[in-house]
Scaffold this motif. Sequence first.
Motif, mmCIF file in Angstrom:
data_model
loop_
_atom_site.group_PDB
_atom_site.id
_atom_site.type_symbol
_atom_site.label_atom_id
_atom_site.label_comp_id
_atom_site.label_asym_id
_atom_site.label_seq_id
_atom_site.Cartn_x
_atom_site.Cartn_y
_atom_site.Cartn_z
ATOM 1 N N LYS A 5 0.843 -1.214 0.000
ATOM 2 C CA LYS A 5 0.000 0.000 0.000
ATOM 3 C C LYS A 5 0.872 1.257 0.000
ATOM 4 C CE LYS A 5 -4.072 -1.877 2.300
ATOM 5 N NZ LYS A 5 -4.743 -2.025 3.600
ATOM 6 N N PHE A 12 -4.621 -6.743 -6.925
ATOM 7 C CA PHE A 12 -4.717 -6.780 -5.460
ATOM 8 C C PHE A 12 -5.065 -8.174 -4.947
ATOM 9 C CE2 PHE A 12 -5.735 -2.485 -6.837
ATOM 10 C CZ PHE A 12 -4.903 -1.740 -6.052
ATOM 11 N N GLU A 45 -7.481 -9.064 -2.896
ATOM 12 C CA GLU A 45 -8.904 -9.383 -3.013
ATOM 13 C C GLU A 45 -9.416 -8.866 -4.361
ATOM 14 O OE1 GLU A 45 -8.703 -5.236 -1.429
ATOM 15 O OE2 GLU A 45 -7.569 -7.078 -1.144
ATOM 16 N N ASN A 62 -11.319 -6.767 -6.698
ATOM 17 C CA ASN A 62 -11.994 -5.487 -6.471
ATOM 18 C C ASN A 62 -12.572 -4.882 -7.743
ATOM 19 O OD1 ASN A 62 -9.621 -4.568 -7.538
ATOM 20 N ND2 ASN A 62 -8.738 -4.161 -5.542
ATOM 21 N N LEU A 63 -13.109 -5.798 -8.550
ATOM 22 C CA LEU A 63 -13.903 -5.341 -9.702
ATOM 23 C C LEU A 63 -15.314 -5.086 -9.172
ATOM 24 C CD1 LEU A 63 -12.658 -8.173 -12.015
ATOM 25 C CD2 LEU A 63 -12.173 -5.764 -12.406
#
Lengths: 228, 278
Positions: A47, A81, A83, A85-86
């Motif tokens: 991040k 990423f 997870e 995240n679309l």
Amino acid sequence: MKPLEVKNVNKLYNDFIALKNINFSVDEGEIFGIIGPNGAGKSTLIKIITSAIKPTSGKVFIFGKDNVQRSVISKFFGVVFQEVNLDPKLTVKENLFFHSILYDFSSKKANELIDYFSEKFNFKKYLDFKIEKISGGTKRMVELARALFHNPKILILDEPTVGLDINSRQNFWKFVLELNEKNKITIILTSHHIDEIKLCSRILYLQNGEISFIGKSEEFLTSYYGKN
Amino acid sequence: MEKIKKNFIKIFIILYREILRWWRNKFKVFTTVTQPFIWTIFFGIGLGKIIDVKEIASILNYSGPINYLLFIFPGMIGTTVIFVSFSFGHSFVEEKEKGFLKPIILSPTPTWIIILGKILASGIVGALQGLLVNILSFIYFKDVAVTILTFPVLIILGILSGAIGIFFAIFFKNIGSYDSLLFFLVIPAILLSGAYFPIELTPIWMIKISQFNPFYYGIEMVKKVFFASLSLEKDLSNLKEILATKGFGVLETIFFNLFFIILFITLISVIIKHKSLE
């Protein structure tokens, strides 16, 4: 100029030390692994590198540019990423289209890119499907395509194959390694899979927010796994 | 010039994305429209029996025939807009929680464009849902002026509510905590907005509190435009008179709404400069 330089980075959450005195750099075309147990600080470090969060102290440079200038440095990297995240309420095409406009592409160019990548990564027939209707493997391919739309020089993969079956993992890596070989794209990877760690030229091992090892992956595998 | 054009396109694309996401959630569209109806029916019938309508008519500066249902109609439209537009804050927290916002904030698009696109979308969507309710007023009052003239102020109220919703959303990381704001802050603020009873008839301390309530000015604006439109003759022969008697009041409330919009957008800009949206 190095694709990535991390200098004296520290991150504190109140009294909790998430990252302590992190220093390293990554060479062009390298596959660099950031690994460690859960909660070691890998995702926090990713991040900070991508400028999603700011370090408490220290600096990150992407091709010599301070990563606080997000609008400048974000074109250098693409991120897949941990997870998915679309946006599930939107179709595959809409997700990719909106993303490309945010990266300054015209709608004509965006549609060309969608055509090209959906063909290359075998998801053309799903373009009008909502994200919630497609498989985990296809979602990953869409995310990989999204990360590559703007032709980044660095590809950041944060545990990209979590939850994927063997076939989907193999497909994913086939494309990523091809990119690394042909386009000399630098890859920064976090993973818990030993076969993915083996793909890295160098490894940074984080433990309790500190670097406990940095060096060649063979050395790491011998010293950490060879003994067991 | 090229950069300005690109920024406009990006604001539009964020706005379009938000409208698409809203439209695809049909259940949410249905519940946010029907909720104020239910409120109106119960409040309208229940409180209508005990509230003195004559007193309300004098407060409203409205000379036409009035009943309690008519009084709460603009309040109900305003409440719909507030609920819908404020819910964009919920959607913002959801995007943070589920990670959909991450690729957007890591793009080269400046954060202020992302926020502005979302706030404008909240205004338009809120006003559109307010318009759906307002169409009923057309059926009831057979007055097209009310429906048309209140729409622009519904957009202003929507933008204000969306800006407040997103302002709070910046501080929250999970939807559950954010939604508790609805009961803790938004419902009391709506009750103190004058939507369902005239604030002027409440104790002085409630009047004082409502003066700091942005939704009070929002609802006042909708009510003032609603009743001014309703007072217009079909041939607009009394337009000058209406402008002279009610025009200043309308402008005054619009001014207060714009003040609060600027205040909240400024606060958001200052905060996102120092705080990650992660």
